[in-house]
Design an enzyme around this catalytic site. Structure first.
Site, mmCIF file in Angstrom:
data_model
loop_
_atom_site.group_PDB
_atom_site.id
_atom_site.type_symbol
_atom_site.label_atom_id
_atom_site.label_comp_id
_atom_site.label_asym_id
_atom_site.label_seq_id
_atom_site.Cartn_x
_atom_site.Cartn_y
_atom_site.Cartn_z
ATOM 1 N N GLN A 53 -4.011 -1.521 9.641
ATOM 2 C CA GLN A 53 -3.820 -3.017 9.170
ATOM 3 C C GLN A 53 -4.704 -3.905 10.180
ATOM 4 O OE1 GLN A 53 -2.771 -3.892 6.119
ATOM 5 N NE2 GLN A 53 -3.545 -5.787 6.458
ATOM 6 N N ASP A 111 -10.381 3.206 4.352
ATOM 7 C CA ASP A 111 -10.424 1.954 4.040
ATOM 8 C C ASP A 111 -12.001 1.290 4.483
ATOM 9 O OD1 ASP A 111 -9.244 -0.606 3.600
ATOM 10 O OD2 ASP A 111 -8.550 -1.054 5.576
ATOM 11 N N LYS A 160 0.878 -1.261 0.066
ATOM 12 C CA LYS A 160 0.011 0.053 0.054
ATOM 13 C C LYS A 160 0.817 1.260 0.190
ATOM 14 C CE LYS A 160 -3.640 -2.613 2.249
ATOM 15 N NZ LYS A 160 -4.166 -3.230 3.592
#
Length: 283
Positions: free
Chosen positions: A99, A122, A55
């Protein structure tokens, strides 16, 4: 039947070319300030570290900056919340990625929900999920959002089709089901308690593998002419679906690798650019 390969890698490269131009324009508008995506990695899980690095590399390819935040595996919920608060308050940070998964001692949902809605690129907050499910403006979870963009690119209309999503995680299965429903598909969410899962899958026009188990969904469960979306990735380059037995029979499919994975990253970076554009417009 020759199945249509839904090439997420090729589309993600096309998206990145567009994002590069948009980021360049933003940098000029902001007198040289570069949009920043903050990535938080807690612990030393090697797979998570690889995903975060991918990413960050994507940020660099489009001209964005990434700010890595690496915390020890002993980190407490409060310490992680404090870090998220700091990033929420940082005007240079346009998006925040925590994450998944985090170590077991951390209240993951509480930490996800601490991310400011305008920086939730996200799509992991309860607030963002609720807005998305209601059809309101929000950054949807990156993987389902990437899948929907892939379907749109290949002009696959899901309206009226029967879709089965195998998996009900809050950042993949459930938002995937909501996005398909919002696009007028008729959706069934399956899980470990589903009775006669193979027969449920056989009735589907669209099958989404989001269960997180290697080749859990067998080829003979899937009918001829189905659209097969494999959102899994495991050692050996296999997904959640036994793709080798359906490629010759499917209407369309996502390869593993090169299908859903690149689109997840493309969606995340796109959301960060959109968040920056919205902030600049509002200022």
């Amino acid at each position: 039947m020759t199945a249509l390969k839904l090439d997420g890698k090729a589309l993600s490269q096309q998206i990145e070319r567009d994002l590069t131009q948009r980021v360049s324009a933003l940098v000029k508008t902001q007198q040289g300030r570069i949009p920043v995506l903050a990535t938080i990695l807690v612990g030393d899980d090697p797979s998570s570290a690889i995903y975060v690095r991918m990413k960050r590399n994507a940020c660099q390819r489009v001209g964005m900056d990434s700010r890595p935040v690496v915390l020890p595996k002993e980190t407490t919920t409060q310490q992680l919340l404090d870090e998220i608060d700091r990033l929420n308050a940082d005007a240079d940070v346009r998006g925040i990625l925590l994450q998944h998964p985090v170590p077991s001692q951390i209240d993951e949902r509480r930490c996800f929900d601490r991310i400011a809605i305008e920086k939730d690129v996200d799509g992991v907050t309860s607030h963002g999920f609720g807005l998305m499910a209601l059809g309101e403006r929000a950054f949807g979870s990156a993987t389902p959002a990437g899948i929907m963009r892939l379907l749109h690119h290949y002009q696959i209309d899901v309206a009226g089709k029967s879709a089965v999503v195998v998996g009900r995680s809050p950042i993949l299965g459930k938002p995937m089901a909501m996005m398909l429903s919002n696009a007028n598909a008729t959706v069934t969410i399956c899980h470990s308690k589903t009775v006669d899962l193979p027969e449920v899958v056989r009735r589907a026009d669209i099958v989404v593998g989001a269960v997180g188990k290697p080749e859990f969904i067998r080829a003979d469960w899937i009918r001829d002419g189905a659209i097969v979306i494999d959102a899994g990735y495991h050692a050996g380059g296999i997904g959640d679906i036994e793709l080798s037995g359906v490629i010759s029979r499917a209407l369309a499919y996502t390869p593993v690798p090169g299908g859903v994975g690149p689109m997840t990253i493309a969606a995340l970076i796109s959301h960060t650019v959109e968040a920056t554009e919205a902030s600049v417009k509002a200022s």
